[in-house]
Design an enzyme around this catalytic site. Structure first.
Site, PDB file in Angstrom:
ATOM      1  N   HIS A  75      22.611 161.842   9.345  1.00 58.99           N
ATOM      2  CA  HIS A  75      23.594 162.035  10.621  1.00 58.99           C
ATOM      3  C   HIS A  75      22.555 162.728  11.747  1.00 58.99           C
ATOM      4  O   HIS A  75      21.722 163.089  11.299  1.00 58.99           O
ATOM      5  CB  HIS A  75      24.399 163.315  10.231  1.00 58.99           C
ATOM      6  CG  HIS A  75      25.641 163.528  11.047  1.00 58.99           C
ATOM      7  ND1 HIS A  75      25.361 164.094  12.396  1.00 58.99           N
ATOM      8  CD2 HIS A  75      26.992 163.228  11.181  1.00 58.99           C
ATOM      9  CE1 HIS A  75      26.614 164.486  13.094  1.00 58.99           C
ATOM     10  NE2 HIS A  75      27.401 163.536  12.479  1.00 58.99           N
TER      11      HIS A  75
ATOM     12  N   ASP B 197      21.446 169.305   4.119  1.00 61.11           N
ATOM     13  CA  ASP B 197      22.789 169.305   5.104  1.00 61.11           C
ATOM     14  C   ASP B 197      23.690 168.944   4.112  1.00 61.11           C
ATOM     15  O   ASP B 197      23.947 167.819   3.510  1.00 61.11           O
ATOM     16  CB  ASP B 197      22.452 168.058   6.008  1.00 61.11           C
ATOM     17  CG  ASP B 197      23.701 167.598   6.919  1.00 61.11           C
ATOM     18  OD1 ASP B 197      24.869 168.454   6.525  1.00 61.11           O
ATOM     19  OD2 ASP B 197      23.945 166.755   7.774  1.00 61.11           O
TER      20      ASP B 197
ATOM     21  N   GLN C 172      28.866 166.983   4.101  1.00 59.25           N
ATOM     22  CA  GLN C 172      29.884 166.190   3.221  1.00 59.25           C
ATOM     23  C   GLN C 172      30.111 166.786   1.843  1.00 59.25           C
ATOM     24  O   GLN C 172      31.082 166.416   1.193  1.00 59.25           O
ATOM     25  CB  GLN C 172      29.582 164.718   3.334  1.00 59.25           C
ATOM     26  CG  GLN C 172      29.400 164.145   4.517  1.00 59.25           C
ATOM     27  CD  GLN C 172      30.771 163.830   5.080  1.00 59.25           C
ATOM     28  OE1 GLN C 172      31.794 163.810   4.346  1.00 59.25           O
ATOM     29  NE2 GLN C 172      31.048 164.022   6.327  1.00 59.25           N
TER      30      GLN C 172
ATOM     31  N   LYS D 164      35.222 170.380   7.835  1.00 62.81           N
ATOM     32  CA  LYS D 164      35.243 169.536   6.780  1.00 62.81           C
ATOM     33  C   LYS D 164      35.530 169.939   5.307  1.00 62.81           C
ATOM     34  O   LYS D 164      35.759 169.260   4.537  1.00 62.81           O
ATOM     35  CB  LYS D 164      33.978 168.804   6.624  1.00 62.81           C
ATOM     36  CG  LYS D 164      33.562 167.883   7.932  1.00 62.81           C
ATOM     37  CD  LYS D 164      32.245 167.356   7.845  1.00 62.81           C
ATOM     38  CE  LYS D 164      32.212 166.485   9.238  1.00 62.81           C
ATOM     39  NZ  LYS D 164      30.910 165.952   9.667  1.00 62.81           N
TER      40      LYS D 164
ATOM     41  N   CYS E 242      27.652 158.412  13.864  1.00 65.04           N
ATOM     42  CA  CYS E 242      26.469 159.349  14.124  1.00 65.04           C
ATOM     43  C   CYS E 242      25.186 159.014  13.215  1.00 65.04           C
ATOM     44  O   CYS E 242      24.724 159.975  12.899  1.00 65.04           O
ATOM     45  CB  CYS E 242      27.032 160.778  14.044  1.00 65.04           C
ATOM     46  SG  CYS E 242      28.335 161.141  15.159  1.00 65.04           S
TER      47      CYS E 242
HETATM   48  C1  LIG Z   1      29.745 166.312   9.955  1.00 67.52           C
HETATM   49  C2  LIG Z   1      28.594 166.034   9.818  1.00 67.52           C
HETATM   50  C3  LIG Z   1      27.618 166.607  10.339  1.00 67.52           C
HETATM   51  C4  LIG Z   1      27.772 167.549  11.678  1.00 67.52           C
HETATM   52  O1  LIG Z   1      28.834 168.408  11.417  1.00 67.52           O
HETATM   53  P1  LIG Z   1      29.297 169.370  12.645  1.00 67.52           P
HETATM   54  O2  LIG Z   1      30.669 169.795  12.264  1.00 67.52           O
HETATM   55  O3  LIG Z   1      29.649 168.102  13.843  1.00 67.52           O
HETATM   56  O4  LIG Z   1      28.240 170.158  13.187  1.00 67.52           O
HETATM   57  C5  LIG Z   1      26.020 166.537   9.881  1.00 67.52           C
HETATM   58  N1  LIG Z   1      25.921 165.942   8.791  1.00 67.52           N
HETATM   59  C6  LIG Z   1      26.735 165.411   8.119  1.00 67.52           C
HETATM   60  C7  LIG Z   1      26.346 164.720   6.864  1.00 67.52           C
HETATM   61  C8  LIG Z   1      28.260 165.403   8.577  1.00 67.52           C
HETATM   62  O5  LIG Z   1      28.790 164.731   7.793  1.00 67.52           O
END
Ligand SMILES: *Cc1c(COP(=O)(O)O)cnc(C)c1O
Length: 406
Positions: free
Chosen positions: A125, A202, A205, A228, A365
């Site tokens: 992302h 990260d 997800q 999320k 993104c």
């Molecule tokens: C949504 C997402 C982000 C960013 O999260 P925010 O809540 O917009 O800060 C980063 N990495 C992944 C894989 C995502 O799905």
């Protein structure tokens, strides 16, 4: 289906799922963008602002003491949720994006030298790419792309080649948001540590679907967003190993992150306050803890099996559509992306929306990943434990109808 996993009971807890969209019951298939919120989360916010609202770590009245106690209890809830060794390793942020920028502008900015390398996977992302580009520009370090293979999994042979003593940071998603690819972060972390590199994971997800144990993973940093994970937007988490966080300079300056301020200089607070300048999102923290408590009451294995079964039903139902192709299909994911030859993804999304189906169309993104696939965008179906067979049937029928029209 076990007693703990009763889909009707679960759906009753999500008021947003009961609404109509274009005159039809909403089918929400965009949980990877943000999940809907259960009543316990909504009520936690309402209860906080109706009762305990007060600033935390300041003042000496009863409300502030109660708010501070709950706020710090929420931190402990997050600590246990990802099995961090210490509660001070949990830093509140606005979300995954802010957490990644914090790591880049404190840890990385202090550590990186010209010629050092940050290895960033191609499946990321933008939130896990751009902060590294910014700090590379500031320090003279270089962002190196860890490529993916045509099947949308990381090229681990390339990883073995690209990981060198120059690699200081490896940045990788636990699960990617375009295809649901689960990256082999266990072996990535082990190999990176052998070269002396730290790994930033990260988890945006992954948190809603995987059991996370940061100690077993041995992740140096692990970040995620509340929204999320059935919690509100504006709250997120940075986990970092204590030794790393202790050695990092502060980022934002302000109240709470200081021990003593004079115009000759300032001494900074200990963890976690050092990284939490200003009045925090107390309601968000409490609501995130409520979401975690709610989720932990649900049979995780049953919920994931339910999601995987629905995803398979959806894929089976649309497979025969002329020109339809699932992009980088992954086993046991909660989402999938697809394209339809000769039809723009946005046109399909619009026709689905008119039938009450909410899903995501676009680049998610993740420009570099889409570029590698030679695509300008995909349609993405992402499922959560509150979706039903009925949702899938409605989606399948609506997509057939849309593709007949286009
Ligand atoms: C949504 C997402 C982000 C960013 O999260 P925010 O809540 O917009 O800060 C980063 N990495 C992944 C894989 C995502 O799905």
């Amino acid at each position: 289906m076990t007693a703990q996993f009763d889909i009707d009971m679960i759906r009753q807890q999500f008021p947003a799922l009961a609404q109509q969209c274009h005159g039809q019951p909403l089918v929400y298939l965009d949980s990877a963008a943000t999940s809907q919120k259960p009543l316990v989360v909504i009520e936690t916010i309402q209860r906080y602002y109706s009762g305990h609202n007060a600033n935390v770590h300041r003042g000496s009245h009863s409300l502030t003491a109660a708010a501070t106690a709950q706020f710090e209890q929420a931190r402990t809830t997050v600590q246990h949720f990802i099995h961090a060794a210490q509660r001070e390793e949990i830093i509140w942020t606005r979300g995954a994006t802010e957490a990644l920028n914090l790591i880049a502008q404190t840890y990385a900015r202090q550590q990186l030298q010209p010629g050092d390398e940050i290895l960033v996977s191609e499946l990321e992302h933008h939130a896990n790419i751009v902060p590294w580009q910014i700090v590379a520009e500031q320090t003279g370090a270089k962002v190196v792309k860890l490529p993916m293979q045509p099947d949308c999994t990381l090229d681990m042979a390339a990883f073995a080649q690209l990981l060198t003593p120059r690699t200081k940071i490896v940045a990788v998603a636990h699960i990617t948001n375009v295809t649901g690819t689960r990256n082999p972060i266990e072996s990535i972390i082990a190999a990176a540590h052998q070269q002396g590199a730290v790994v930033v994971v990260d988890g945006a997800q992954a948190v809603a679907h995987e059991k996370i144990d940061v100690q077993v993973l041995d992740a140096d940093f692990y970040v995620f967003s509340g929204h999320k994970l059935f919690a509100p937007a504006g709250i997120g988490v940075l986990y970092g190993k204590r030794a790393l966080l202790d050695a990092m300079p502060p980022w934002h300056g302000g109240g709470k992150m200081v021990e003593k301020v004079t115009f000759d200089g300032t001494t900074f607070s200990d963890l976690p306050g050092k990284f939490e300048a200003g009045t925090p999102n107390v309601a968000g923290s409490l609501a995130l803890a409520a979401a975690i408590d709610w989720l932990s009451e649900i049979d995780h294995t049953a919920a994931e099996a339910h999601i995987h079964r629905l995803r398979q039903l959806a894929i089976d139902g649309i497979r025969e559509i002329d020109g339809l192709r699932v992009v980088g299909l992954q086993p046991d994911a909660s989402l999938f992306s697809f394209v339809v030859e000769g039809v723009h993804h946005q046109d399909i999304a619009t026709l689905l929306d008119q039938q009450g189906i909410a899903l995501r169309a676009g680049h998610h993104c993740a420009h570099p990943m889409l570029d590698a696939l030679g695509l300008s965008g995909t349609l993405r179906v992402s499922l959560a434990l509150y979706n039903t067979e009925q949702d899938v049937a409605r989606f399948v029928a609506a997509l057939h109808k849309a593709c007949d029209l286009l």
